[in-house]
Write an enzyme that holds these catalytic residues in place. Structure first.
Site, PDB file in Angstrom:
ATOM      1  N   ASP A 131       1.284   2.622   3.630  1.00  0.00           N
ATOM      2  CA  ASP A 131       0.355   3.717   3.281  1.00  0.00           C
ATOM      3  C   ASP A 131       1.139   5.026   3.102  1.00  0.00           C
ATOM      4  O   ASP A 131       0.697   6.098   3.514  1.00  0.00           O
ATOM      5  CB  ASP A 131      -0.758   3.891   4.311  1.00  0.00           C
ATOM      6  CG  ASP A 131      -1.878   4.809   3.801  1.00  0.00           C
ATOM      7  OD1 ASP A 131      -1.868   5.153   2.598  1.00  0.00           O
ATOM      8  OD2 ASP A 131      -2.751   5.174   4.603  1.00  0.00           O
TER       9      ASP A 131
ATOM     10  N   HIS B 277       0.830  -1.210   0.000  1.00  0.00           N
ATOM     11  CA  HIS B 277       0.000   0.000   0.000  1.00  0.00           C
ATOM     12  C   HIS B 277       0.861   1.254   0.000  1.00  0.00           C
ATOM     13  O   HIS B 277       1.438   1.622   1.023  1.00  0.00           O
ATOM     14  CB  HIS B 277      -0.874  -0.035   1.271  1.00  0.00           C
ATOM     15  CG  HIS B 277      -1.934   1.022   1.319  1.00  0.00           C
ATOM     16  ND1 HIS B 277      -3.131   0.827   1.962  1.00  0.00           N
ATOM     17  CD2 HIS B 277      -1.992   2.281   0.822  1.00  0.00           C
ATOM     18  CE1 HIS B 277      -3.875   1.912   1.861  1.00  0.00           C
ATOM     19  NE2 HIS B 277      -3.208   2.819   1.177  1.00  0.00           N
TER      20      HIS B 277
END
Lengths: 350, 461
Positions: free
Chosen positions: B327, B67
């Site tokens: 992320d 991610h």
């Protein structure tokens, strides 16, 4: 302009006479107690510092009662008020306070500034510093905006005139000042705050101020407007600053034997509408009215930071009744703001 | 840097969770693949082989990030494929999965191919594109998932936003099942989270900021687990941040559902108190400092509490959480130099990921081997077929290697980050654990000055 202010100066009392009477009445000792460059909230102020501020406000009130209300203390200093939100009393209070202390005051309201051309807050702040401002008084709809300003400014003082739901320190100070003037000491006084507490910057600053001065604060509101998270941990956490604060959603219980009942503005502009079923039901259970006031101490004070929604959080008869000190709050606000500008803006002796 | 036909990494402590390996050994990389891992290099080397002496260091498969946001096309002021993959290489990552919330969004096969080709030319590490669930991320119409899959995406996500409509999520899980690829959901119930700038708790209340409660994530996670029961689709939960969500995932896995989940380094190591701008936690109710309202600690989902961290750590240990994913969300300076309300959500995380997670290792909360597993074999397994040959040093696997110094102390300097996103709350923070070299496909993508490549002739037998 020069000539005129000289004329005023010659008739005014010398600057030293407005120094508050602490430790031998000279400016140097005041500086020892007062070390802050900014006033962002009351949480950073000790009891001594709060008392110094209140004493200075007292002195300023003396100045306001004179024939000539203008003193030369801040002559040559530049104060800029930068308001991103509507305000009458706070903006005017700061402007008048600055002018009575002989500072040059410039007001910037967002509608007529470069902000409408897309200038960021950061750039606006730096521009104002570059234009030799000594003090910037800022109000902003976003919590923390004055902290950002204070972080980037290298030699300008910042006064928080209200940021989002976070703090409104001069309102907190004028509330302390008003109660102290009316009741003497704050220690042990029962202060009941009623209304939209969770999203109120006034309530937050009042909480810091009143608890530090030793008052007993009770918060009263519908459960959807109470700051549960703010008080979270006060039973477990040793030395929590709000450990003495009580929550009582029933106004008829909360008001019992109160020294002060303060109604807070139900902020319809801050999307609080969805948190209560109707203004009618709100008024029925949480309006400060004669019935509620009859439960408090006989000469209990009624306060409201304004602007009031009469008939919602406070009844008209109580708002304008014998126990109301709402107007004193406004006039005390001027003295308090003079005191703040004086302590932050007066030239610093090394 | 160089492309030798073979590269020998000698004397390191080789940790490869994919084959349960943790011992001093040599690793030979040949023609872009792992040739062998052996205790002593008695085998013959090619004459042009080069050698890295990794004595004192950990050698493991290159990290796989499920991610990250590379921002290209459309937001090149925040990051590019080149700068983002260089940051990845510095962070020990050899494969990164790129989220599709670009402009245009990655919602058609043509854009998938554009990203893949650009990454092939400019990327320092492997880039695996993720495609959108809905066209233009509008939350209304499904993308052409079959074509996206054919073009090479590894899953579908509207990350940055959830797929909020329940019936659409049901359809997405069911339709995508023929591709075998997961729907990667960003769990955030919009009506509960609306306007929330940080975790709803005492810090938000103290700062007068609107919070988003943990339940905004948990409500959607449990909803989607229910939809997996209904559809038998494949669900991967992005950036799990709360104790409650770990319980939901644990239950889903226990029920045999095809649900996997990841957690970020910042949710594992930082709490909402970082928004106060305080790094020492001895005075939680202290007056606010000028550093309060740290926009670099504004991230979505928000940093939670110590209790959540405890649950996330436990969930990594018991296998509830499959992977640690960054992320990585780089932003331009102007996106963060503003009020907290105005600031963009996101932390630039590729280069601090390993050092930050090592905090938990040095604190005795997680074993080093488990951390490496969750950054290599764990995410590779989540990728299924698409993860074949990744996150492993087995013979024949991709020659992707990270060399780590778990005990090296360094101070994060945002200005020194390779990423264009300097938005880290860790600026000035001392971390213990650093990446000293990253090898992608047998080619050195990053190497610290403390290491050097030498010709095999003299050093090796």
């Amino acid at each position: 302009m020069q000539g005129r202010s000289k004329e005023v100066e010659s008739r005014a009392t010398p600057a030293e006479s407005i120094t508050p009477p602490t430790e031998g009445s000279n400016g140097a000792s005041v500086r020892k107690v007062w070390q802050h460059r900014h006033l962002l909230d009351l949480d950073t102020l000790s009891m001594d510092e709060l008392e110094l501020l209140l004493k200075t406000a007292e002195t300023m009130q003396g100045v306001l009662q004179r024939d000539v209300k203008k003193v030369p203390t801040l002559r040559g200093r530049v104060i800029i008020t930068l308001f991103y939100e509507a305000s009458t009393r706070t903006r005017m209070g700061f402007e008048m306070a600055g002018k009575l202390l002989s500072a040059d005051v410039i007001n910037i309201t967002v509608g007529s500034s470069s902000v409408v051309k897309g200038e960021t807050l950061l750039d606006t702040i730096l521009t104002l510093q570059a234009s030799t401002a000594d003090v910037i008084v800022i109000r902003h709809g976003d919590s923390g905006a004055p902290y950002m300003a204070a972080r980037v400014l290298t030699h300008t003082s910042v006064v928080n005139a209200g940021d989002g739901a976070h703090a409104h320190p001069t309102q907190g100070l004028l509330d302390l000042f008003t109660v102290q003037k009316q009741l003497g000491s704050l220690t042990g006084r029962k202060i009941v705050l009623v209304g939209d507490i969770a999203y109120s910057r006034v309530a937050r600053s009042d909480l810091w101020g009143f608890t530090r001065m030793g008052a007993q604060v009770v918060l009263c509101a519908p459960p959807t407007l109470l700051p549960w998270d703010l008080l979270n941990g006060r039973t477990e956490c040793q030395g929590h600053p709000f450990s003495s604060v009580e929550i009582e959603p029933d106004l008829r219980k909360a008001a019992r034997d109160a020294d002060v009942v303060m109604a807070l503005r139900l902020q319809q502009e801050r999307q609080q509408a969805e948190r209560i079923p109707s203004l009618r039901e709100y008024a029925r259970y949480w309006q400060v009215n004669e019935e509620v006031l009859s439960l408090a101490k006989p000469n209990a004070l009624v306060m409201h930071p304004g602007p009031m929604n009469e008939g919602v959080e406070i009844s008209s008869s109580v708002a304008h009744g014998a126990q109301s000190v709402v107007e004193q709050q406004v006039s005390n606000g001027l003295a308090v703001r003079m005191a703040v500008l004086y302590l932050l803006g007066a030239p610093r002796e090394q | 840097m160089t492309t030798p036909s073979s590269l020998l990494i000698r004397n390191g402590r080789v940790i490869d969770p994919s084959q349960g390996l943790d011992q001093r050994a040599d690793v030979l990389l040949e023609d872009g693949k792992v040739a062998w891992v052996a205790v002593s290099s008695e085998k013959r080397l090619a004459t042009d082989a080069q050698v890295i002496d990794a004595g004192g260091f950990v050698v493991c498969p290159g990290f796989v990030d499920l991610h990250c946001h590379l921002r290209e096309p459309g937001f090149e002021d925040k990051e590019t494929i080149a700068s983002g993959t260089l940051a990845a290489a510095r962070g020990g990552f050899t494969t990164v999965c790129a989220m599709p919330n670009t402009n245009p969004a990655v919602d058609s096969a043509a854009i998938v191919r554009w990203v893949a080709q650009k990454a092939q030319v400019e990327g320092y590490v492997r880039v695996l594109p993720i495609g959108c669930v809905t066209k233009g991320r509008n939350g209304k119409e499904l993308t052409e998932m079959g074509e996206l899959a054919e073009a090479g995406v590894i899953g579908f996500s509207d990350d940055g936003s959830p797929v909020a409509d329940v019936n659409l999520m049901r359809t997405a899980l069911l339709y995508s099942s023929f591709t075998g690829l997961p729907i990667i959901q960003h769990c955030e119930e919009p009506s509960l989270a609306r306007g929330g700038m940080m975790h709803e708790g005492w810090v938000a209340s103290r700062l007068g900021l609107k919070g988003q409660p943990s339940q905004a994530e948990e409500v959607m996670a449990s909803r989607d687990v229910g939809l997996v029961q209904l559809t038998h689709g494949r669900l991967h939960l992005a950036h799990v941040s709360t104790a409650g969500t770990t319980a939901i995932v644990r239950w889903a896995k226990g029920s045999g559902l095809a649900v996997t989940a990841e957690v970020t380094p910042h949710h594992l190591a930082l709490t909402d108190e970082w928004v106060l701008g305080m790094q020492d936690k001895n005075a939680v109710y202290a007056p606010l400092s000028l550093m309060a309202y740290d926009t670099n600690a504004k991230v979505n989902p928000p940093l939670r509490t110590a209790r959540d961290i405890e649950a996330l750590v436990a969930a990594l240990k018991d296998g509830t959480l499959d992977a640690i994913a960054t992320d990585h969300a780089p932003h331009a300076a102007t996106d963060k130099e503003c009020t907290f309300n105005e600031a963009a959500f996101g932390i630039s995380g590729l280069e601090t990921a390993f050092g930050l997670v090592m905090r938990l290792v040095h604190a005795g909360q997680l074993p080093l081997g488990l951390v490496i597993e969750k950054m290599t074999a764990g995410p590779a397994k989540v990728l299924g077929e698409k993860g074949r040959g990744l996150g492993s040093l087995k013979a024949g696997a991709m020659a992707d290697v990270a060399i780590l110094d778990p005990n090296a102390e360094w101070v994060v300097d945002r200005k020194a980050l390779a990423s264009k996103g300097k938005n880290t709350p860790l600026d000035g923070v001392r971390l213990k654990g650093s990446v000293v070299a990253t090898v992608v496909g047998g080619r050195v993508a990053y190497m610290a000055r403390t290491l050097k490549l030498t010709p095999a002739g003299r050093g090796a037998r």
